[in-house]
Design a protein around this motif. Sequence first.
Motif, PDB file in Angstrom:
ATOM      1  N   ASN A 162       0.847  -1.182   0.000  1.00 21.64           N
ATOM      2  CA  ASN A 162       0.000   0.000   0.000  1.00 21.64           C
ATOM      3  C   ASN A 162       0.891   1.243   0.000  1.00 21.64           C
ATOM      4  O   ASN A 162       1.357   1.694   1.039  1.00 21.64           O
ATOM      5  N   LEU A 163       1.150   1.793  -1.175  1.00 19.94           N
ATOM      6  CA  LEU A 163       2.066   2.929  -1.287  1.00 19.94           C
ATOM      7  C   LEU A 163       1.530   4.222  -0.679  1.00 19.94           C
ATOM      8  O   LEU A 163       2.320   5.037  -0.221  1.00 19.94           O
ATOM      9  N   PRO A 164       0.232   4.475  -0.651  1.00 17.37           N
ATOM     10  CA  PRO A 164      -0.208   5.697   0.037  1.00 17.37           C
ATOM     11  C   PRO A 164       0.208   5.694   1.506  1.00 17.37           C
ATOM     12  O   PRO A 164       0.492   6.734   2.078  1.00 17.37           O
ATOM     13  N   LEU A 165       0.280   4.529   2.123  1.00 19.82           N
ATOM     14  CA  LEU A 165       0.740   4.421   3.496  1.00 19.82           C
ATOM     15  C   LEU A 165       2.195   4.867   3.597  1.00 19.82           C
ATOM     16  O   LEU A 165       2.569   5.619   4.492  1.00 19.82           O
ATOM     17  N   ILE A 166       3.009   4.423   2.660  1.00 18.71           N
ATOM     18  CA  ILE A 166       4.416   4.830   2.638  1.00 18.71           C
ATOM     19  C   ILE A 166       4.525   6.325   2.359  1.00 18.71           C
ATOM     20  O   ILE A 166       5.333   7.027   2.956  1.00 18.71           O
ATOM     21  N   GLY A 167       3.681   6.829   1.463  1.00 21.89           N
ATOM     22  CA  GLY A 167       3.675   8.255   1.154  1.00 21.89           C
ATOM     23  C   GLY A 167       3.341   9.094   2.373  1.00 21.89           C
ATOM     24  O   GLY A 167       3.874  10.192   2.564  1.00 21.89           O
ATOM     25  N   LYS A 168       2.461   8.584   3.236  1.00 22.05           N
ATOM     26  CA  LYS A 168       2.096   9.287   4.472  1.00 22.05           C
ATOM     27  C   LYS A 168       3.311   9.420   5.381  1.00 22.05           C
ATOM     28  O   LYS A 168       3.574  10.489   5.929  1.00 22.05           O
ATOM     29  N   TYR A 169       4.072   8.337   5.530  1.00 19.01           N
ATOM     30  CA  TYR A 169       5.280   8.382   6.360  1.00 19.01           C
ATOM     31  C   TYR A 169       6.321   9.332   5.781  1.00 19.01           C
ATOM     32  O   TYR A 169       6.987  10.063   6.516  1.00 19.01           O
ATOM     33  N   ILE A 170       6.443   9.356   4.479  1.00 17.02           N
ATOM     34  CA  ILE A 170       7.398  10.267   3.839  1.00 17.02           C
ATOM     35  C   ILE A 170       6.965  11.709   4.051  1.00 17.02           C
ATOM     36  O   ILE A 170       7.795  12.586   4.338  1.00 17.02           O
ATOM     37  N   ALA A 171       5.662  11.988   3.957  1.00 17.57           N
ATOM     38  CA  ALA A 171       5.161  13.340   4.178  1.00 17.57           C
ATOM     39  C   ALA A 171       5.423  13.783   5.613  1.00 17.57           C
ATOM     40  O   ALA A 171       5.837  14.926   5.861  1.00 17.57           O
ATOM     41  N   GLU A 172       5.206  12.880   6.582  1.00 16.73           N
ATOM     42  CA  GLU A 172       5.495  13.214   7.975  1.00 16.73           C
ATOM     43  C   GLU A 172       6.977  13.475   8.186  1.00 16.73           C
ATOM     44  O   GLU A 172       7.354  14.400   8.917  1.00 16.73           O
ATOM     45  N   LEU A 173       7.811  12.677   7.564  1.00 17.47           N
ATOM     46  CA  LEU A 173       9.255  12.868   7.667  1.00 17.47           C
ATOM     47  C   LEU A 173       9.663  14.219   7.090  1.00 17.47           C
ATOM     48  O   LEU A 173      10.480  14.939   7.690  1.00 17.47           O
ATOM     49  N   LEU A 174       9.083  14.602   5.970  1.00 14.56           N
ATOM     50  CA  LEU A 174       9.387  15.903   5.375  1.00 14.56           C
ATOM     51  C   LEU A 174       8.918  17.040   6.283  1.00 14.56           C
ATOM     52  O   LEU A 174       9.590  18.074   6.401  1.00 14.56           O
TER      53      LEU A 174
END
Length: 92
Positions: free
Chosen positions: A73-85
């Motif tokens: 589920n890539l949107p889940l990974i995208g969420k973590y990347i957004a939080e990291l940014l």
Amino acid sequence: MTDKRLRALENKLEDFSVALEKTKIQEYTEIINNPRRLIFINLVGGLARGLGMAIGFTILAAVIIYFVQQLVNLPLIGKYIAELLDIIENYR
């Protein structure tokens, strides 16, 4: 009997000559004796191999990314990347 042996030897020599022509040894020695042509041939060969590897790797990476997208589920990974940014931006 000597005449038969002579003809057999001529036939074998002719077969050997044809086989030697098929190996293209003369062309190989001409390339080896001409450094510019040898460099050019190796350069073109290297460029072709590099281009082939680049295209092959691109296709392979695209296929792998496609299957990973289907499995994970890539949107889940995208969420973590957004939080990291966001965290990185807050520390600036």
